[in-house]
Scaffold this motif. Structure first.
Motif, mmCIF file in Angstrom:
data_model
loop_
_atom_site.group_PDB
_atom_site.id
_atom_site.type_symbol
_atom_site.label_atom_id
_atom_site.label_comp_id
_atom_site.label_asym_id
_atom_site.label_seq_id
_atom_site.Cartn_x
_atom_site.Cartn_y
_atom_site.Cartn_z
ATOM 1 N N GLY A 231 29.130 28.765 102.310
ATOM 2 C CA GLY A 231 28.949 29.252 100.943
ATOM 3 C C GLY A 231 30.053 30.198 100.526
ATOM 4 O O GLY A 231 30.509 30.172 99.378
ATOM 5 N N LYS A 232 30.497 31.028 101.463
ATOM 6 C CA LYS A 232 31.615 31.946 101.188
ATOM 7 C C LYS A 232 32.873 31.161 100.835
ATOM 8 O O LYS A 232 33.598 31.509 99.893
ATOM 9 N N ILE A 233 33.148 30.120 101.583
ATOM 10 C CA ILE A 233 34.334 29.289 101.314
ATOM 11 C C ILE A 233 34.247 28.668 99.929
ATOM 12 O O ILE A 233 35.231 28.641 99.171
ATOM 13 N N LEU A 234 33.063 28.191 99.566
ATOM 14 C CA LEU A 234 32.859 27.623 98.225
ATOM 15 C C LEU A 234 33.068 28.681 97.149
ATOM 16 O O LEU A 234 33.729 28.439 96.129
ATOM 17 N N PHE A 235 32.497 29.863 97.363
ATOM 18 C CA PHE A 235 32.571 30.948 96.379
ATOM 19 C C PHE A 235 34.014 31.298 96.047
ATOM 20 O O PHE A 235 34.373 31.502 94.886
ATOM 21 N N PHE A 236 34.856 31.361 97.076
ATOM 22 C CA PHE A 236 36.256 31.766 96.882
ATOM 23 C C PHE A 236 37.202 30.582 96.677
ATOM 24 O O PHE A 236 38.418 30.774 96.582
ATOM 25 N N GLN A 359 25.567 21.957 99.701
ATOM 26 C CA GLN A 359 26.518 22.944 99.190
ATOM 27 C C GLN A 359 25.824 23.958 98.291
ATOM 28 O O GLN A 359 26.140 25.151 98.316
ATOM 29 N N ARG A 360 24.870 23.493 97.528
ATOM 30 C CA ARG A 360 24.110 24.382 96.644
ATOM 31 C C ARG A 360 23.343 25.415 97.479
ATOM 32 O O ARG A 360 23.317 26.609 97.166
ATOM 33 N N ILE A 361 22.720 24.948 98.545
ATOM 34 C CA ILE A 361 21.985 25.843 99.451
ATOM 35 C C ILE A 361 22.947 26.842 100.102
ATOM 36 O O ILE A 361 22.659 28.040 100.182
#
Length: 391
Positions: A231-236, A359-361
């Motif tokens: 999730g961190k990777i997705l966020f950034f 990915q949403r989770i």
């Protein structure tokens, strides 16, 4: 021209320049000394803040932070006698168990008036330059506190026209006679509106939240689980670009000067295509381009601060995420409020993206890793009247 006159004039000019320079140097030295002295006296409240971000602390110089004022402010923050009818305290709308929000879509005032917006979490305000949803001129709690105290549309605490009445209630409390004297030593009349505001602001500024799992991860004290890391990777990532608006210590600082955005929540048939009750930054600037623009909210402690958005119109993080996935909100709670994706002021940053269910989770799990559970149990922020029932 007489040479002696020219020489005399030049000498006087030099003296004037030297005088101006000397004055500027003295002012600069005094200013630096005052700021150094101010910072040193405030250090005791920020000892646990990592040294690499202490320079980001943003304080109002007109209110020296002291332990006495913080203690007084904590009592005042929880005291319902500060409202016109003894029904509301600051803590009513900013409860510790909800990270100093109230869990309502829109808050309720002392006389039962429904506010236009929900309450904001009072955490880490010492790192924020912009404090309110739609007023870019307010930079300190000492300024913001005027609104809940003196607003009349709607009435919140009900101070307008009742200042003497409320001050009299406080003056006759033995506890406050002691605490005001300690907080404002040598002051002939410490019971003033300004002193109440400075004390409450001091307490609010002492509320620090930097112990989330993500903070501990950054400080190499704990690890995030695999889902949170993804999730961190997705966020950034450039794909989602969440950090473009949710950067900084509180995850609420956008890159660039603009800190207020229309995120495509509404596209109604009202004037300027936004709900009539609250048009955001436009109400301050009167610039049609600012309709629907609101301050980027903090992402800290999201586990405690639902519902989300300025009007509480998203019940869950899944609802919020859906808006950004779609590039705006198409429908709101089953009611057709227009397709927010088409509002002319919607930020160009919000274009939508695609996520699968995992990915949403993962993204939501990362957002929840920004939650600091110590804030809701820290005795330094709790109701002091529950510990001392004599008052």
């Amino acid at each position: 021209m007489n040479t002696s006159f020219v020489l005399y004039f030049w000498q006087m000019q030099k003296k004037g320049i030297l005088l101006i320079l000397s004055y500027a140097i003295i002012v600069s030295i005094i200013s630096c000394w005052r700021q150094k002295n101010f910072s040193e006296k405030s250090n005791e409240f920020f000892e646990d803040i990592p040294s690499n971000i202490r320079d980001s602390i943003y304080l109002f110089e007109g209110n020296q932070l002291t332990k006495e004022k913080v203690k007084l402010g904590r009592y005042l923050f929880y005291d319902r006698r500060l409202s016109i009818n003894n029904t509301k305290a600051c803590a009513t709308c900013h409860a510790q168990e909800f990270s100093f929000t109230d869990n309502y879509k829109r808050s309720i005032g002392a006389l039962g008036d429904l506010h236009r917006r929900n309450s904001k979490p009072l955490i880490n305000l010492v790192f924020d330059k912009y404090l309110t949803s739609a007023d870019s001129t307010i930079h300190f709690p000492e300024q913001q506190i005027n609104h809940p105290m003196f607003n009349i549309l709607p009435i919140e605490m009900g101070w307008k026209g009742s200042e003497k009445t409320i001050l009299e209630k406080i003056k006759h409390v033995e506890l406050y006679q002691k605490l005001f004297k300690e907080s404002y030593p040598g002051v002939k009349e410490p019971f003033t509106v300004n002193n109440i505001q400075r004390a409450i602001s001091s307490f609010i500024k002492s509320i620090i939240s930097l112990s989330s799992p993500y903070d501990k991860f950054l400080n190499k004290k704990e690890t995030l689980d695999e889902s949170q890391i993804r999730g961190k990777i997705l966020f950034f990532s450039n794909q989602l670009a969440c950090a473009t608006c949710h950067g900084g210590i509180n995850f609420n600082k956008a890159s660039g000067e603009m800190q207020y955005f229309n995120t495509g929540l509404y596209y109604t048939t009202d004037e300027y295509h936004y709900p009539e009750g609250d048009k955001g930054l436009y109400e301050l600037t009167k610039n049609p381009d600012d309709v629907g623009k609101f301050k980027v909210p903090t992402l800290r402690n999201l586990a405690y601060t639902a519902p989300y958005y300025h009007d509480g119109s998203a019940a869950t993080l899944e609802d919020v995420l859906k808006v950004y996935e779609n590039g705006g909100r198409v429908i709101h709670q089953g009611i057709n409020n227009g397709d927010g994706r088409h509002h002319p002021n919607k930020s160009k940053i919000i274009n939508g993206f695609k996520l699968n269910s995992q990915q949403r989770i993962d993204l939501i799990n990362f957002l929840l890793s920004l939650t600091d559970s110590s804030v809701i149990s820290n005795p330094a922020y709790s109701n002091p009247f529950l510990q001392d029932e004599t008052h």
